[in-house]
Design a protein around this motif. Structure first.
Motif, PDB file in Angstrom:
ATOM      1  N   LEU A  99       1.262   4.764  -8.512  1.00  0.00           N
ATOM      2  CA  LEU A  99       0.228   4.939  -9.564  1.00  0.00           C
ATOM      3  C   LEU A  99       0.342   6.645 -10.015  1.00  0.00           C
ATOM      4  O   LEU A  99      -0.123   7.204 -10.870  1.00  0.00           O
ATOM      5  N   ASN A 100       0.646   7.605  -9.383  1.00  0.00           N
ATOM      6  CA  ASN A 100       1.155   9.590  -9.345  1.00  0.00           C
ATOM      7  C   ASN A 100       2.040   9.042 -10.542  1.00  0.00           C
ATOM      8  O   ASN A 100       1.882   9.979 -10.881  1.00  0.00           O
TER       9      ASN A 100
ATOM     10  N   HIS B 161       2.238   1.222  -3.704  1.00  0.00           N
ATOM     11  CA  HIS B 161       0.927   1.791  -4.166  1.00  0.00           C
ATOM     12  C   HIS B 161       1.294   3.052  -4.823  1.00  0.00           C
ATOM     13  O   HIS B 161       0.884   3.155  -6.207  1.00  0.00           O
ATOM     14  N   SER B 162       0.450   3.964  -4.109  1.00  0.00           N
ATOM     15  CA  SER B 162       0.420   5.369  -4.607  1.00  0.00           C
ATOM     16  C   SER B 162       1.406   5.408  -5.318  1.00  0.00           C
ATOM     17  O   SER B 162       1.053   6.783  -5.733  1.00  0.00           O
ATOM     18  N   PHE B 163       2.411   5.877  -4.842  1.00  0.00           N
ATOM     19  CA  PHE B 163       3.594   6.442  -5.066  1.00  0.00           C
ATOM     20  C   PHE B 163       3.959   5.964  -6.153  1.00  0.00           C
ATOM     21  O   PHE B 163       3.885   6.554  -8.085  1.00  0.00           O
TER      22      PHE B 163
ATOM     23  N   GLU C 157       1.100  -0.847   0.164  1.00  0.00           N
ATOM     24  CA  GLU C 157       0.013  -0.060  -0.212  1.00  0.00           C
ATOM     25  C   GLU C 157       0.386   0.442  -0.004  1.00  0.00           C
ATOM     26  O   GLU C 157       0.476   2.162  -0.397  1.00  0.00           O
ATOM     27  N   TYR C 158       1.805   1.426   1.050  1.00  0.00           N
ATOM     28  CA  TYR C 158       2.972   2.263   0.689  1.00  0.00           C
ATOM     29  C   TYR C 158       3.126   2.537  -0.574  1.00  0.00           C
ATOM     30  O   TYR C 158       3.947   3.653  -1.047  1.00  0.00           O
TER      31      TYR C 158
END
Length: 200
Positions: A45-46, A41-43, A38-39
């Motif tokens: 996708l950005n 994943h967001s980076f 999760e940590y």
């Protein structure tokens, strides 16, 4: 909160260092635990939201075909045409494009005393990519979105399929003859350990 994030970061650096090092020679395929994924994943996708124009201007964008292996578009329009043709996108040197990936690669490189880089691959369903090939580095493929199948061929021509789903990782050594296929939209990262470039 800051302490919790710092612990996650340190655990992630430690995991990547282990998986890219000789300590993990017996481990080929596995899964990143959810809190670490999760940590990441967001980076990741950005980075997929960056425009073709910006990537072309940075000379960070290329497309994968069986032959020639990489095509670097000179304009945004050319990049759009290549993507529409089904070619897989490769955004190279993420460690130079993002503070997050810079920190990750720097910390893992310090642990292993060799240069570490990171690239992102984005594929359409049934997209075009490299034919069977070997890499010059020790790699770790980490699936972020969708599903991708890596095929690894042994010396006798036997092929082993590894199906990567989000949070799965796969070690790929310089001796591995391999290719990747996808039947759906897919994003994966490739962390590479370059033993030719030892840190001083």
């Amino acid at each position: 909160m800051d302490s919790e994030i710092n612990n996650i970061k340190m655990e992630f650096y430690s995991l990547l260092s282990k998986l890219l090092s000789s300590e993990a020679e017996e481990e080929r395929f596995g899964k990143v635990q959810s809190v670490l994924f999760e940590y990441l994943h967001s980076f990741t996708l950005n980075m997929t939201k960056i425009s073709f124009k910006e990537m072309v201007d940075l000379k960070a964008l290329c497309f994968c075909f069986p032959k020639p292996p990489l095509i670097y578009p000179k304009t945004q329009e050319e990049a759009v045409e290549l993507w529409q043709s089904g070619a897989t996108i490769s955004i190279q040197a993420l460690e130079k494009r993002s503070y997050f990936f810079n920190e990750v690669c720097k910390k893992v490189a310090e642990n292993l005393v060799y240069e570490v880089t990171c690239s992102m691959y984005i594929s359409k369903p049934d997209g075009i990519s490299f034919s069977y090939h070997v890499d010059e580095w020790e790699g770790l493929a980490l699936q972020v979105v969708g599903e991708k199948v890596f095929k690894i061929k042994d010396d006798n021509g036997n092929i082993a399929d590894y199906i990567l789903k989000p949070s799965n990782w796969l070690r790929i050594s310089p001796e591995d003859v391999h290719l990747a296929e996808t039947n759906e939209y897919s994003v994966h990262l490739n962390f590479a350990l370059h033993r030719k470039f030892k840190l001083s």
